[in-house]
Motif scaffolding. Structure first.
Motif, PDB file in Angstrom:
ATOM      1  N   THR A 175      -6.759   4.190   4.542  1.00 13.87           N
ATOM      2  CA  THR A 175      -5.393   3.705   4.733  1.00 13.87           C
ATOM      3  C   THR A 175      -5.103   3.505   6.213  1.00 13.87           C
ATOM      4  N   GLU A 176      -5.567   4.426   7.039  1.00 13.99           N
ATOM      5  CA  GLU A 176      -5.356   4.334   8.488  1.00 13.99           C
ATOM      6  C   GLU A 176      -5.961   3.058   9.063  1.00 13.99           C
ATOM      7  N   ASP A 177      -7.193   2.745   8.668  1.00 20.60           N
ATOM      8  CA  ASP A 177      -7.846   1.550   9.195  1.00 20.60           C
ATOM      9  C   ASP A 177      -7.197   0.274   8.664  1.00 20.60           C
ATOM     10  N   MET A 178      -6.771   0.291   7.418  1.00 21.50           N
ATOM     11  CA  MET A 178      -6.076  -0.872   6.864  1.00 21.50           C
ATOM     12  C   MET A 178      -4.783  -1.126   7.626  1.00 21.50           C
ATOM     13  N   GLN A 179      -4.009  -0.070   7.860  1.00 20.82           N
ATOM     14  CA  GLN A 179      -2.757  -0.217   8.603  1.00 20.82           C
ATOM     15  C   GLN A 179      -3.020  -0.741  10.008  1.00 20.82           C
ATOM     16  N   TYR A 180      -4.060  -0.235  10.650  1.00 22.36           N
ATOM     17  CA  TYR A 180      -4.431  -0.660  12.002  1.00 22.36           C
ATOM     18  C   TYR A 180      -4.639  -2.175  12.045  1.00 22.36           C
ATOM     19  N   CYS A 181      -5.354  -2.710  11.066  1.00 19.24           N
ATOM     20  CA  CYS A 181      -5.647  -4.142  11.028  1.00 19.24           C
ATOM     21  C   CYS A 181      -4.423  -4.968  10.645  1.00 19.24           C
TER      22      CYS A 181
ATOM     23  N   GLN B 166      -2.243  -3.628  -2.299  1.00 19.46           N
ATOM     24  CA  GLN B 166      -1.047  -2.817  -2.509  1.00 19.46           C
ATOM     25  C   GLN B 166      -0.431  -2.372  -1.186  1.00 19.46           C
ATOM     26  N   LEU B 167      -1.260  -1.894  -0.272  1.00 16.18           N
ATOM     27  CA  LEU B 167      -0.763  -1.431   1.030  1.00 16.18           C
ATOM     28  C   LEU B 167      -0.148  -2.579   1.816  1.00 16.18           C
ATOM     29  N   ARG B 168      -0.791  -3.721   1.819  1.00 16.95           N
ATOM     30  CA  ARG B 168      -0.241  -4.878   2.533  1.00 16.95           C
ATOM     31  C   ARG B 168       1.115  -5.277   1.969  1.00 16.95           C
ATOM     32  N   SER B 169       1.235  -5.237   0.652  1.00 14.45           N
ATOM     33  CA  SER B 169       2.505  -5.573   0.012  1.00 14.45           C
ATOM     34  C   SER B 169       3.606  -4.598   0.432  1.00 14.45           C
TER      35      SER B 169
ATOM     36  N   MET C  35       3.703  -2.820   3.203  1.00  9.69           N
ATOM     37  CA  MET C  35       4.022  -3.020   4.611  1.00  9.69           C
ATOM     38  C   MET C  35       4.849  -4.273   4.828  1.00  9.69           C
ATOM     39  N   ARG C  36       4.524  -5.309   4.070  1.00 10.88           N
ATOM     40  CA  ARG C  36       5.308  -6.553   4.177  1.00 10.88           C
ATOM     41  C   ARG C  36       6.756  -6.320   3.743  1.00 10.88           C
ATOM     42  N   GLY C  37       6.928  -5.445   2.775  1.00  5.56           N
ATOM     43  CA  GLY C  37       8.269  -5.167   2.277  1.00  5.56           C
ATOM     44  C   GLY C  37       9.014  -4.103   3.038  1.00  5.56           C
ATOM     45  N   GLY C  38       8.390  -3.598   4.112  1.00  2.00           N
ATOM     46  CA  GLY C  38       9.021  -2.594   4.942  1.00  2.00           C
ATOM     47  C   GLY C  38       9.057  -1.221   4.312  1.00  2.00           C
ATOM     48  N   LEU C  39       8.207  -0.999   3.302  1.00  2.00           N
ATOM     49  CA  LEU C  39       8.194   0.292   2.630  1.00  2.00           C
ATOM     50  C   LEU C  39       7.365   1.329   3.405  1.00  2.00           C
ATOM     51  N   ILE C  40       6.574   0.846   4.358  1.00  2.00           N
ATOM     52  CA  ILE C  40       5.757   1.743   5.193  1.00  2.00           C
ATOM     53  C   ILE C  40       6.017   1.423   6.650  1.00  2.00           C
TER      54      ILE C  40
END
Length: 248
Positions: free
Chosen positions: A214-220, A238-241, A243-248
């Motif tokens: 998750t850390e590396d995905m967020q970094y990219c 799922q993580l990208r979605s 982050m795009r929605g401001g949930l993370i």
């Protein structure tokens, strides 16, 4: 957050399915991956074999080098049993079978084909792959990559318009040279390397591998890199979605 980073499935959904198999690629696409990454070798009878290693030992119930086996012999191997009993009987696919699958579903994403010539050269593989695709009308974006810069140079001479990327762990100097010579378009560095060299190249030219945590995905995603190459495309989607929605 605006994130244009595409998600490329490393050997398919490798974390959840037997790697480099049709079921692995189909699962990744079903999960929302915009790209597929895979590897190609030559068999003894010069057939395109989809597998990562030069030998069949790790991912099948067989032993020996791919280059020493015919397509018929390779097709008798089980490419799923080592992953799970659930996938017992899964076959090693050919490049043609993978492409046929992608064309059947009109896949318009990235098809990243790595030429596995860094350990065994497979004379003529570059031209054979080029001629195979030259005879097709395919809907996807074809990207060639390799750890072997010579293979990319050969492809570039055959077809200067071919879209190519240089894979590397530490051979960044050679990658830069190929970029300056207009042999490669983009870089596919190890994520560990790129985090140690954050100013190496613009994010739009980077597709790091293997981005699994998750850390590396967020970094990219935060840096809006061109793409991530991951064993867990469903998790990345799922993580990208989120982050795009401001949930993370």
């Amino acid at each position: 957050m605006q994130i244009d980073t595409k998600i490329i499935a490393h050997r398919g959904s490798r974390g959840t399915r037997p790697e480099n198999t049709l079921v692995s690629f189909q699962t990744a696409i079903n999960e929302g991956a915009e790209g597929i990454e895979t590897d190609v070798h030559f068999s003894k009878d010069k057939q395109f074999i989809i597998m990562h290693d030069e030998t069949v030992d790790r991912t099948t119930n067989g032993t020996g080098l791919i280059m020493d086996k015919t397509l018929g012999e390779i097709k008798k191997l089980d490419a799923g049993i080592r992953f799970s009993e659930e996938f017992k009987g899964t076959q090693v696919p050919t490049l043609q079978e993978v492409v046929n699958m992608l064309m059947k579903i009109n896949f318009t994403g990235i098809f990243n084909l790595e030429l596995k010539t860094n350990k065994i050269h497979y004379p003529g593989l570059e031209r054979a792959v080029y001629e195979y695709f030259a005879g097709l009308r395919y809907p996807f974006q074809l990207i060639y990559s390799s750890f072997n810069g010579k293979s990319l140079e050969i492809l570039n001479k055959i077809d200067p318009k071919a879209y190519e990327a240089r894979l590397f762990k530490t051979a960044a100097k050679q990658a830069k040279t190929l970029k300056r010579s207009k042999v490669v378009e983009d870089f596919h560095p190890d994520i560990k390397w790129i985090k140690q060299h954050p100013f190496y190249a613009p994010a739009r030219h980077l597709r790091p591998w293997v981005v699994n945590s998750t850390e590396d995905m967020q970094y990219c995603f935060e840096r809006n890199m061109a793409a991530v190459i991951t064993d867990y495309p469903g998790r990345a989607v799922q993580l990208r979605s989120e982050m795009r929605g401001g949930l993370i």
